[in-house]
Design an enzyme around this catalytic site. Structure first.
Site, short mmCIF file in Angstrom:
data_model
loop_
_atom_site.label_atom_id
_atom_site.label_comp_id
_atom_site.label_asym_id
_atom_site.label_seq_id
_atom_site.Cartn_x
_atom_site.Cartn_y
_atom_site.Cartn_z
N TYR A 553 -14.11 28.80 25.05
CA TYR A 553 -15.55 28.92 24.81
C TYR A 553 -15.84 29.13 23.32
O TYR A 553 -16.64 28.41 22.73
CB TYR A 553 -16.11 30.08 25.64
CG TYR A 553 -17.60 30.28 25.48
CD1 TYR A 553 -18.50 29.39 26.07
CD2 TYR A 553 -18.11 31.34 24.73
CE1 TYR A 553 -19.86 29.56 25.92
CE2 TYR A 553 -19.47 31.52 24.58
CZ TYR A 553 -20.34 30.63 25.18
OH TYR A 553 -21.69 30.80 25.04
N LYS A 557 -17.79 26.52 20.80
CA LYS A 557 -19.07 26.90 20.19
C LYS A 557 -18.96 26.94 18.66
O LYS A 557 -19.91 26.61 17.96
CB LYS A 557 -19.53 28.26 20.73
CG LYS A 557 -20.10 28.19 22.15
CD LYS A 557 -21.48 27.52 22.15
CE LYS A 557 -22.17 27.67 23.51
NZ LYS A 557 -23.49 27.01 23.55
#
Ligand SMILES: [Zn+2]
Length: 656
Positions: A553, A557
């Site tokens: 994640y 990002k």
């Protein structure tokens, strides 16, 4: 045409005004009778005033109300005696007429009464209905329209030549009605404008309207001028970029962003390829009232500059003859006819554009039928100019209040069916933008049912689906001015040593690769945004403060964050701003059930409340907080800001 009267339905409308509300709605329900604010109705009711004196009150449709959705409070209660006294004056200016009517109402909060109030007051019957029925206009808007109308209606209707609505028309109608009205008269036709019916009950007046309009329909049928098919055309659909380019030129000419709705189907393509298009389409609207929405004539083809030149010439020709000095309206067309895409309709909002498209759809019917009858003939330009530049009509348009920040602009939001994306849609709609929401979840299609929202199912990792969604969005609204990159996945916590490549790739595909596809595909549209393009990336606190177990994640990002910064650098010259918000701990999204929240809180030895507000400000961060900030970043407040990253996390010690 069939009467829609239904006893059971009618029973739900009680009181003196009830039946008036009911049959007004029945008229409004049939778009071939009235369109969007067109037409009006009234009833005269005897009432006792505060002093116990009886007087007759004329309840007439208030301006700003639509017959289809009218409520009792949509009728303006005007003292009839005063209306009749006004009618006896030798002359009355339009502004004074409005002033007199507004100051002689029973309710201060009622809407301003219809411009045709005096005409309603002068008719002796209790109920009066007025529409701009397509069928009547088809018969009337022909070379020998008056003769044909008299042939259709005989003694049933008094026939009035065209006069501009207002005081003079009301007085003229009253005079003609006295002279030519008989016991058989049940209505009045206003040539090139519309039709009135009267009755002692709401039902009688309404059903007479249906009966009278049916006579025109039958007349057209008997002359093979009713059901007309257009030769279908085989031109290819327009490219989305061409439509966005056209919308940009229209917006520039209008001096404000416009929504452009393209309607490409057999009917619009067929009409745009009509062999006599220039003659039939350039005469004027089917009824003068439409000019406010559609302008006098559609633009043929896509040469906006030439249309504007012609419009300025039309203004220059007619303005000097007006009683008061007139200020020119924006010269941009509202209806575009082109053999490549059929019809495109422009408006300051998506609702306005939809109304323009619907009005023109009915105009096509009126033109084709009148043509089949012997030749469409609209009013001379001078008469249309008088209505377009009429003070009272101008006042109607100006009443809109303060312009809303994103009026006429469009936005595309990914992951829009729930959580921050859903809140983002609401934040943009409430600022006046028209929004396209994309999501994998089928709920996106029914998220909102309104003309300024388009919900499309789309897997943003599939380039073909993204392109097809963008095409649909641009044809529905004209362009993409704002892009909100929100869709993302948050994989389950996993240490690097145990992270399967598959999970890593999935996070990269959705959180990073898909956004590259979207940015690339939206760039040509953002570049054409009338006020400059804007991109907002929904990032994450994890970009600057990653946590163990969230490598896929955080890395995806962080990659997106770099992509956005480079987009800001590369696209500044195209007037596109790219900014990022970094939310953290937003728990009112679908991901966080009560159970998961409790589990997490326990893990950290906190209560749920403590866990939710575990930040510097000790405050909870909601999807709405994130969405409102992101929406503001698209607005004027941030107009000089690009490449910014703003946290929306209640303050995080590791970030600060
Ligand atoms: Zn009218």
């Amino acid at each position: 045409m069939k009467s829609l009267w239904n006893d059971e339905e009618a029973r739900q409308f009680q009181g003196d005004l009830g039946p008036r509300v009911y049959t007004s709605r029945l008229l409004g329900r049939d778009k071939s009778l009235v369109l969007h604010g067109g037409g009006n109705t009234s009833v005269k009711i005897r009432e006792k005033n505060l002093f116990g004196e009886e007087e007759t009150i004329l309840y007439v449709k208030g301006s700003g109300w639509d017959l289809e959705t009218i409520e009792p409070q949509g009728f303006s209660p005007v003292r009839l005696a005063h209306v009749l006294r006004l009618a006896g004056l030798p002359a009355l200016s339009d502004p004074e007429m409005v002033n007199q009517l507004v100051t002689h109402m029973l309710k201060a909060s009622a809407p301003a009464p219809s411009i045709e109030t005096i005409l309603h007051g002068l008719m002796p019957q209790k109920f009066v209905d007025h529409t701009h029925a397509d069928a009547v206009l088809s018969v009337s808007n022909t070379k020998d329209g008056e003769k044909r109308v008299r042939e259709v209606y005989g003694k049933r209707c008094v026939v009035i030549p065209y006069l501009m609505p207002g005081f003079e028309l009301a007085r003229y109608c009253a005079g003609e009605f006295k002279r030519h009205g008989t016991s058989e008269t049940m209505g009045m036709v206003l040539l090139n404008h519309g039709i009135f019916s009267f009755g002692e009950t709401a039902r009688e007046s309404y059903e007479r309207m249906i009966e009278l309009v049916t006579l025109s329909e039958k007349y057209l049928e008997s002359r093979r001028a009713w059901s007309l098919a257009l030769k279908s055309s085989t031109c290819s659909a327009p490219g989305a970029e061409a439509q966005a380019g056209l919308r940009r030129r229209l917006s520039d000419a209008a001096g404000a962003p416009l929504i452009l709705r393209t309607v490409t189907n057999e009917r619009t393509l067929g009409f745009a390829a009509h062999p006599e298009l220039a003659r039939v389409s350039q005469q004027g609207p089917a009824t003068p009232d439409h000019v406010i929405r559609t302008k006098r004539t559609p633009m043929l083809g896509t040469d906006v500059a030439r249309y504007c030149e012609d419009y300025r010439r039309y203004f220059g020709e007619h303005a000097p003859r007006a009683k008061e000095p007139k200020a020119i309206l924006d010269p941009a067309p509202r209806v575009v006819l082109d053999p490549a895409f059929g019809l495109a309709a422009a408006g300051r909002t998506a609702k306005d554009a939809a109304i323009v498209a619907e009005i023109y759809d009915h105009t096509i019917d009126v033109i084709l039928r009148a043509e089949a009858l012997g030749g469409f003939q609209a009013l001379p330009a001078k008469d249309i100019f008088d209505v377009e530049y009429w003070d009272l009509e101008q006042a109607k348009l100006k009443k809109g209040g303060n312009p809303i920040p994103f009026a006429g602009e469009t936005a595309l939001v990914t992951g829009a069916a729930s959580g921050i994306g859903k809140a983002m849609v609401s934040a943009l709609l409430s600022r006046g933008a028209a929004v396209v929401g994309l999501d994998l979840d089928a709920r996106i299609e029914t998220l909102h049912s309104r003309p300024d929202f388009v919900g499309l199912r789309c897997d943003v990792t599939e380039e073909r689906q993204v392109r097809s969604s963008l095409d649909q969005a641009v044809l529905a609204l004209g362009g993409i001015d704002m892009l909100v990159l929100n869709a993302g996945v948050f994989p389950a916590s996993r240490r690097i040593a145990e992270l399967p490549a598959e999970e890593w790739r999935k996070a990269m595909t959705v959180n990073l690769d898909a956004n590259l596809l979207l940015l690339r595909a939206c760039h040509p549209f953002l570049k054409l945004a009338p006020r400059g393009g804007r991109v907002v990336v929904i990032g994450s606190k994890n970009v600057s403060a990653p946590g163990p177990g969230a490598s896929a994640y955080s890395a995806s990002k962080a990659g997106l964050n770099q992509l956005a910064r480079i987009a800001a650098l590369e696209w500044g010259a195209d007037r596109i701003r790219v900014n990022t918000v970094h939310p953290n701990a937003v728990f009112d999204t679908g991901l966080w059930t009560d159970e998961v929240l409790e589990q997490r809180a326990r893990q950290y030895g906190m209560t749920v409340e403590e866990y939710k507000t575990n930040n510097v400000l000790k405050t909870e961060v909601t999807s709405r907080d994130v969405a409102e900030l992101a929406a503001e970043m698209c607005g004027p407040l941030f107009s000089k800001t690009t490449g910014a990253q703003v946290p929306v996390d209640g303050g995080n010690e590791r970030v600060i």
